[in-house]
Write an enzyme that holds these catalytic residues in place. Structure first.
Site, PDB file in Angstrom:
ATOM      1  N   PHE A 122       0.867  -1.191   0.000  1.00  8.31           N
ATOM      2  CA  PHE A 122       0.000   0.000   0.000  1.00  8.31           C
ATOM      3  C   PHE A 122       0.893   1.227   0.000  1.00  8.31           C
ATOM      4  O   PHE A 122       1.636   1.447   0.960  1.00  8.31           O
ATOM      5  CB  PHE A 122      -0.844  -0.081   1.272  1.00  8.31           C
ATOM      6  CG  PHE A 122      -1.872   0.996   1.476  1.00  8.31           C
ATOM      7  CD1 PHE A 122      -3.070   0.986   0.771  1.00  8.31           C
ATOM      8  CD2 PHE A 122      -1.675   1.989   2.423  1.00  8.31           C
ATOM      9  CE1 PHE A 122      -4.047   1.953   1.006  1.00  8.31           C
ATOM     10  CE2 PHE A 122      -2.640   2.957   2.664  1.00  8.31           C
ATOM     11  CZ  PHE A 122      -3.831   2.933   1.951  1.00  8.31           C
ATOM     12  N   GLU A 364      -0.319   3.028  10.038  1.00  6.62           N
ATOM     13  CA  GLU A 364      -1.753   3.074   9.676  1.00  6.62           C
ATOM     14  C   GLU A 364      -2.489   4.148  10.479  1.00  6.62           C
ATOM     15  O   GLU A 364      -3.638   3.977  10.880  1.00  6.62           O
ATOM     16  CB  GLU A 364      -2.399   1.700   9.774  1.00  6.62           C
ATOM     17  CG  GLU A 364      -1.825   0.766   8.711  1.00  6.62           C
ATOM     18  CD  GLU A 364      -2.617  -0.483   8.474  1.00  6.62           C
ATOM     19  OE1 GLU A 364      -3.839  -0.455   8.605  1.00  6.62           O
ATOM     20  OE2 GLU A 364      -1.985  -1.505   8.142  1.00  6.62           O
TER      21      GLU A 364
HETATM   22  N1  CAA Z   1     -14.420   7.130   4.909  1.00  4.18           N
HETATM   23  C1  CAA Z   1     -14.846   7.764   3.769  1.00  4.18           C
HETATM   24  N2  CAA Z   1     -14.479   9.045   3.484  1.00  4.18           N
HETATM   25  C2  CAA Z   1     -13.712   9.683   4.379  1.00  4.18           C
HETATM   26  C3  CAA Z   1     -13.262   9.079   5.577  1.00  4.18           C
HETATM   27  C4  CAA Z   1     -13.644   7.749   5.828  1.00  4.18           C
HETATM   28  N3  CAA Z   1     -13.275   7.110   6.922  1.00  4.18           N
HETATM   29  N4  CAA Z   1     -12.509   9.969   6.254  1.00  4.18           N
HETATM   30  C5  CAA Z   1     -12.473  11.100   5.517  1.00  4.18           C
HETATM   31  N5  CAA Z   1     -13.197  10.920   4.381  1.00  4.18           N
HETATM   32  C6  CAA Z   1     -13.447  11.896   3.347  1.00  4.18           C
HETATM   33  C7  CAA Z   1     -14.201  13.107   3.919  1.00  4.18           C
HETATM   34  O1  CAA Z   1     -15.576  12.904   3.926  1.00  4.18           O
HETATM   35  C8  CAA Z   1     -13.781  14.221   2.980  1.00  4.18           C
HETATM   36  O2  CAA Z   1     -14.553  14.108   1.808  1.00  4.18           O
HETATM   37  P1  CAA Z   1     -15.064  15.449   0.986  1.00  4.18           P
HETATM   38  O3  CAA Z   1     -13.807  16.116   0.513  1.00  4.18           O
HETATM   39  O4  CAA Z   1     -15.883  14.889  -0.108  1.00  4.18           O
HETATM   40  O5  CAA Z   1     -15.804  16.271   1.999  1.00  4.18           O
HETATM   41  C9  CAA Z   1     -12.346  13.846   2.617  1.00  4.18           C
HETATM   42  O6  CAA Z   1     -12.213  12.423   2.849  1.00  4.18           O
HETATM   43  C10 CAA Z   1     -11.304  14.588   3.432  1.00  4.18           C
HETATM   44  O7  CAA Z   1     -11.545  14.271   4.795  1.00  4.18           O
HETATM   45  P2  CAA Z   1     -10.890  15.104   5.996  1.00  4.18           P
HETATM   46  O8  CAA Z   1     -11.195  16.559   5.815  1.00  4.18           O
HETATM   47  O9  CAA Z   1     -11.294  14.469   7.287  1.00  4.18           O
HETATM   48  O10 CAA Z   1      -9.336  14.877   5.716  1.00  4.18           O
HETATM   49  P3  CAA Z   1      -8.056  15.399   6.488  1.00  4.18           P
HETATM   50  O11 CAA Z   1      -7.083  15.883   5.489  1.00  4.18           O
HETATM   51  O12 CAA Z   1      -8.474  16.326   7.598  1.00  4.18           O
HETATM   52  O13 CAA Z   1      -7.415  14.041   7.075  1.00  4.18           O
HETATM   53  C11 CAA Z   1      -6.981  12.313   8.677  1.00  4.18           C
HETATM   54  C12 CAA Z   1      -8.003  13.312   8.044  1.00  4.18           C
HETATM   55  C13 CAA Z   1      -7.861  11.458   9.588  1.00  4.18           C
HETATM   56  C14 CAA Z   1      -5.901  13.005   9.483  1.00  4.18           C
HETATM   57  C15 CAA Z   1      -6.351  11.418   7.564  1.00  4.18           C
HETATM   58  O14 CAA Z   1      -5.460  12.172   6.747  1.00  4.18           O
HETATM   59  C16 CAA Z   1      -5.608  10.232   8.134  1.00  4.18           C
HETATM   60  O15 CAA Z   1      -6.195   9.202   8.452  1.00  4.18           O
HETATM   61  N6  CAA Z   1      -4.236  10.353   8.271  1.00  4.18           N
HETATM   62  C17 CAA Z   1      -3.408   9.235   8.642  1.00  4.18           C
HETATM   63  C18 CAA Z   1      -2.959   8.517   7.397  1.00  4.18           C
HETATM   64  C19 CAA Z   1      -2.495   7.109   7.673  1.00  4.18           C
HETATM   65  O16 CAA Z   1      -3.140   6.363   8.395  1.00  4.18           O
HETATM   66  N7  CAA Z   1      -1.387   6.741   7.040  1.00  4.18           N
HETATM   67  C20 CAA Z   1      -0.856   5.435   7.171  1.00  4.18           C
HETATM   68  C21 CAA Z   1      -0.547   4.865   5.813  1.00  4.18           C
HETATM   69  S1  CAA Z   1      -0.315   3.133   5.731  1.00  4.18           S
HETATM   70  C22 CAA Z   1       1.078   2.780   6.613  1.00  4.18           C
HETATM   71  O17 CAA Z   1       1.130   3.068   7.763  1.00  4.18           O
HETATM   72  C23 CAA Z   1       2.234   2.115   5.985  1.00  4.18           C
HETATM   73  C24 CAA Z   1       2.148   0.650   5.866  1.00  4.18           C
HETATM   74  O18 CAA Z   1       2.590   0.119   4.868  1.00  4.18           O
HETATM   75  C25 CAA Z   1       1.595  -0.209   6.981  1.00  4.18           C
END
Ligand code: CAA
Length: 413
Positions: A122, A364
């Site tokens: 991912f 994540e």
């Molecule tokens: N389901 C569906 N849609 C969603 C959603 C969800 N759970 N959460 C947000 N959205 C949608 C919103 O409705 C919004 O849609 P519109 O533009 O149409 O209104 C859009 O997404 C933007 O949402 P936010 O304004 O809430 O977004 P944000 O920029 O404020 O970010 C955040 C929110 C929760 C901080 C998010 O960026 C986040 O989860 N960050 C962490 C990322 C992460 O987990 N990264 C790990 C990557 S994987 C990894 O770790 C590596 C690996 O290989 C294991």
């Protein structure tokens, strides 16, 4: 509590437990030391059919759900947290295809993943886009029948070992809400290279790497779902379904550390008796066991919420990840304490549990991000509690508790 599960749930759990005890546990220290991908363990997991657990039957899987996935991840992580994520990250990589792929994309990719023939990763995070995932800058532009990808990804778990990558890239820099799309990249695509491999504190058997895209050309039909602009939403929906898996990994680590600590405490003699006879050790074991059990119930509840598709799944998934990973850090640290000086040494298996647990609070979505997600959803849901306002004397109104009671009576509450 086997009565709470279906025969299918128990089949996958028991099969994973057998692989964990027979294959994973004896090899865990070796691959932690070598920092090499344990292909012999992958082969055993593949032969046991576990890579198909969360994939629907029509795409070559066994048709299980997130609960089955979590049961398997928990069992494997009891023996090695690195192998736990090595397995679980294939679900993280394949959920975007499952959630958003076209029928052709699902038919093409999912059966290979279900059979364990191809691993998947991912690609979301970047050097300057970790918690702020929507700030990513890797770009993809259309050119003839292709997408041309440029940029770099960071911290891609399974990278290098994987054949398939779900990659998130900016396809419309002018759009606010439809900026990002998911594109499938395959090993060997021109312009796609594996970059730096990280030297990590824990989960050392699984590679975590950079992905480099330099004018990387992929066919147009690799755009996930065939429609651009929905990538961020699909990334968030994917994380909702994958975070209970990280919680299960943390749960398995905590449960495994508790088991080893309990056995050690009954064998280790001090002051002429096993240390399990001392109340201070008993208190630690009791607190650890209670925390593990609380985490277990939350993981299963979150997994069932994902499988049922209930509205609260985002909040429950974040809660399960938050609680279990903080719990695992505490329980594995206490486990090292019970082992005392021996626990700090690499000759003993316990310090690895503590090292492996730490990353679960970070990847994540950090636990700070999980709190943000929980709080945002709590506040969003609070509209349904508006009737309670009648019971709350607000400072800018001159009402009293008695006024609130009268208002509530008048409202028929
Ligand atoms: N389901 C569906 N849609 C969603 C959603 C969800 N759970 N959460 C947000 N959205 C949608 C919103 O409705 C919004 O849609 P519109 O533009 O149409 O209104 C859009 O997404 C933007 O949402 P936010 O304004 O809430 O977004 P944000 O920029 O404020 O970010 C955040 C929110 C929760 C901080 C998010 O960026 C986040 O989860 N960050 C962490 C990322 C992460 O987990 N990264 C790990 C990557 S994987 C990894 O770790 C590596 C690996 O290989 C294991």
């Amino acid at each position: 509590m086997d009565e709470l599960f279906t025969p299918e749930n128990l089949k996958w759990r028991d099969r994973a437990r057998e692989i964990a005890d027979r294959v994973v546990r004896p090899l865990a220290a070796k691959y932690d030391r070598l920092q090499e991908y344990p292909w012999e363990i992958r082969d055993a997991i593949k032969e046991a059919g576990l890579f198909g657990v969360w994939i629907p039957k029509e795409y070559g899987g066994h048709g299980g759900g997130v609960l089955d996935l979590c049961l398997v991840v928990e069992e494997i992580s009891r023996a090695c947290g690195g192998v736990g994520v090595l397995f679980a990250v294939n679900a993280l990589g394949s959920f975007p295809i499952l959630l958003a792929g076209t029928e052709e994309q699902k038919q093409h990719y999912l059966p290979q993943i279900a059979r364990g023939e191809k691993l998947i990763a991912f690609g979301l995070s970047e050097r300057n886009a970790g918690s702020d995932a929507s700030g990513l800058t890797t770009s993809a532009r259309e050119e003839g029948d292709s997408w041309i990808i440029n940029g770099q990804k960071k911290w891609t778990t399974n990278g290098g070992a994987a054949d398939i990558y779900s990659v998130f890239a900016v396809t419309d820099a002018t759009s606010k809400s439809r900026r990002i799309s998911a594109i499938i990249v395959e090993k060997g695509d021109p312009g796609f290279e594996i970059g730096r491999r990280e030297d990590k504190m824990g989960i050392r058997c699984v590679p975590v790497v950079e992905l480099h895209f330099d004018e990387c050309r992929v066919p147009k039909d690799r755009l996930l779902g065939g429609r651009p602009g929905l990538g961020f939403k699909h990334a968030m929906m994917t994380l909702d379904r994958a975070r209970p898996g990280v919680a299960a990994q943390a749960l398995g680590l905590a449960a495994g550390a508790l088991e080893l600590s309990t056995v050690y405490a009954t064998k280790r003699q001090q002051f002429g008796q096993p240390i399990s006879g001392f109340q201070m050790v008993q208190q630690m074991l009791a607190d650890m066991a209670t925390q593990v059990e609380a985490g277990r119930q939350l993981v299963y509840a979150a997994a069932r919420a994902c499988d049922a598709g209930v509205a609260e799944l985002t909040k429950l998934a974040a809660m399960s990840k938050l609680f279990c990973t903080d719990m695992a850090m505490k329980v594995t640290t206490d486990a090292v304490q019970i082992f005392g000086g021996y626990g700090y040494m690499k000759d003993y298996p316990i310090e690895k549990y503590m090292r492996d647990a730490k990353i679960t609070q970070i990847y994540e979505g950090t636990n700070q991000v999980q709190r943000l997600v929980v709080a945002r959803n709590l506040i969003k849901e609070s509209g349904s509690l508006d009737h309670l306002a009648a019971f709350i004397p607000l400072p800018d109104h001159e009402n009293t508790i008695a006024d609130s009671e009268r208002a509530a009576q008048a409202a028929g509450a």
